[in-house]
Design a protein around this motif. Structure first.
Motif, PDB file in Angstrom:
ATOM      1  N   VAL A   7       0.862  -1.190   0.000  1.00  0.00           N
ATOM      2  CA  VAL A   7       0.000   0.000   0.000  1.00  0.00           C
ATOM      3  C   VAL A   7       0.893   1.232   0.000  1.00  0.00           C
ATOM      4  N   THR A   8       0.749   2.097  -1.000  1.00  0.00           N
ATOM      5  CA  THR A   8       1.513   3.351  -1.001  1.00  0.00           C
ATOM      6  C   THR A   8       0.685   4.439  -0.308  1.00  0.00           C
ATOM      7  N   VAL A  30       2.861  -4.355   3.379  1.00  0.00           N
ATOM      8  CA  VAL A  30       4.005  -3.458   3.339  1.00  0.00           C
ATOM      9  C   VAL A  30       3.431  -2.069   3.091  1.00  0.00           C
ATOM     10  N   GLY A  31       3.533  -1.226   4.124  1.00  0.00           N
ATOM     11  CA  GLY A  31       2.974   0.124   4.039  1.00  0.00           C
ATOM     12  C   GLY A  31       4.074   1.108   3.706  1.00  0.00           C
ATOM     13  N   GLU A  46      -0.306  -4.617  14.009  1.00  0.00           N
ATOM     14  CA  GLU A  46       0.040  -6.007  13.700  1.00  0.00           C
ATOM     15  C   GLU A  46      -0.263  -6.303  12.229  1.00  0.00           C
ATOM     16  N   GLY A  47       0.699  -6.860  11.542  1.00  0.00           N
ATOM     17  CA  GLY A  47       0.473  -7.205  10.141  1.00  0.00           C
ATOM     18  C   GLY A  47       0.902  -6.134   9.168  1.00  0.00           C
ATOM     19  N   ILE A  48       1.338  -4.955   9.662  1.00  0.00           N
ATOM     20  CA  ILE A  48       1.819  -3.906   8.756  1.00  0.00           C
ATOM     21  C   ILE A  48       3.308  -3.687   8.981  1.00  0.00           C
ATOM     22  N   VAL A  49       4.069  -3.783   7.903  1.00  0.00           N
ATOM     23  CA  VAL A  49       5.503  -3.478   7.945  1.00  0.00           C
ATOM     24  C   VAL A  49       5.679  -2.122   7.259  1.00  0.00           C
ATOM     25  N   ASP A  50       6.000  -1.088   8.037  1.00  0.00           N
ATOM     26  CA  ASP A  50       6.151   0.246   7.461  1.00  0.00           C
ATOM     27  C   ASP A  50       7.536   0.400   6.851  1.00  0.00           C
ATOM     28  N   VAL A  51       7.570   0.896   5.610  1.00  0.00           N
ATOM     29  CA  VAL A  51       8.859   1.144   4.944  1.00  0.00           C
ATOM     30  C   VAL A  51       8.845   2.552   4.351  1.00  0.00           C
ATOM     31  N   HIS A  52      10.050   3.122   4.222  1.00  0.00           N
ATOM     32  CA  HIS A  52      10.144   4.401   3.515  1.00  0.00           C
ATOM     33  C   HIS A  52       9.967   4.131   2.025  1.00  0.00           C
ATOM     34  N   LEU A  53       9.089   4.914   1.397  1.00  0.00           N
ATOM     35  CA  LEU A  53       8.856   4.734  -0.042  1.00  0.00           C
ATOM     36  C   LEU A  53       8.589   6.095  -0.668  1.00  0.00           C
TER      37      LEU A  53
END
Ligand SMILES: NC(=O)c1ccc[n+]([C@@H]2O[C@H](COP(=O)([O-])OP(=O)(O)OC[C@H]3O[C@@H](n4cnc5c(N)ncnc54)[C@H](O)[C@@H]3O)[C@@H](O)[C@H]2O)c1
Length: 239
Positions: A7-8, A30-31, A46-53
């Motif tokens: 998800v962006t 992957v957020g 829970e269930g969301i991995v936040d990444v820089h995008l």
């Protein structure tokens, strides 16, 4: 195999609700966002991995996809990242013009370009549009509206490309939602009252109401829906 969703714009109001709804439906999400989640309530889930995008940067998109594929099978992609910079047409700066096109339209296309060949049967892309693609009434949102209309055209073409291998692409087009991007249109109580009065359901939408439709379109419950634009606008465009 674990089902992964990318998800962006996942730190934003609607993007966070979408990430949370997809995580609640059993995806590992992957957020991706330029910014970290805004508040404690929008923080780690829970269930969301936040990444820089940054959707304007192909290397950044590739890094988010590497994270996604390490976690399982990428089955869902939601393009929600966007910017809105209101300016009446004669006052529009080059930077306002270029940045809105680069993030909203080109960013969506870049992410789709990077993921399309990875999506197999059952894969689903949901691009977030806006009723501004259809309505011309809000002052100063011409470029934003053009980017959202472009997303609709692009997504219909993408649906034709993806269909033969059993993958789908759709647009969810929100109306006025109680989320940051509606802020410009809610600058004073009179404007907000006028907006609410223009909506047949006589209220703003909630981010979770957008997320619910996104999750439906991403799921097998929508297995014969592709190339569609689904408005979630309280009836605004119909009025
Ligand atoms: N709020 C509304 O009323 C409304 C109405 C119609 C459509 N929408 C659409 O819904 C989506 C979310 O809107 P919102 O109100 O939650 O706004 P928001 O500003 O909270 O969310 C947008 C997110 O996109 C992120 N972003 C901006 N540039 C980026 C980039 N280059 N790379 C990655 N992320 C980037 C921002 O950091 C932000 O978190 C947008 O696509 C918007 O156009 C909103």
């Amino acid at each position: 195999m674990t089902s992964v969703a990318l998800v962006t714009g996942a730190a934003g109001g609607i993007g966070r609700a979408i990430a949370q709804r997809l995580a609640d439906a059993g995806h590992v999400v992957v957020g991706g966002d330029l910014a970290p989640p805004a508040s404690e309530t929008d923080g780690p889930h829970e269930g969301i991995v936040d990444v820089h995008l940054d959707v304007t940067d192909d290397d950044s998109i590739a890094a988010a996809l590497t994270t996604a594929t390490e976690l399982g099978e990428l089955r869902t992609v939601v393009n929600c990242a966007a910017v809105l910079s209101a300016a009446r047409t004669p006052n529009l700066t080059d930077s306002q013009l270029d940045h809105q096109i680069d993030v909203n339209l080109a960013g969506t296309i870049r992410v789709c370009r990077a993921v399309t060949d990875r999506l197999g049967s059952g894969g689903s892309i949901v691009n977030i549009g806006s009723i501004s693609a259809t309505l011309g009434g809000a002052p100063g949102v011409g470029v934003y509206a053009a980017t959202k209309a472009g997303i609709e055209g692009f997504t219909r073409a993408l649906a034709c490309e993806l269909g033969p291998r059993g993958a789908r692409a759709n647009v969810v087009s929100p109306g006025f939602v109680d989320a940051p991007m509606a802020g410009l249109l809610r600058s004073d109580p009179d404007t907000e009252a006028r907006i609410v009065a223009s909506v047949p359901l006589r209220r703003l939408g909630r981010p979770d109401e957008i997320a619910e439709v996104v999750e439906f379109l991403a799921s097998e419950r929508a297995s014969y829906v592709s190339g569609a634009t689904v408005r979630v606008d309280g009836g605004r465009v119909a009025s």
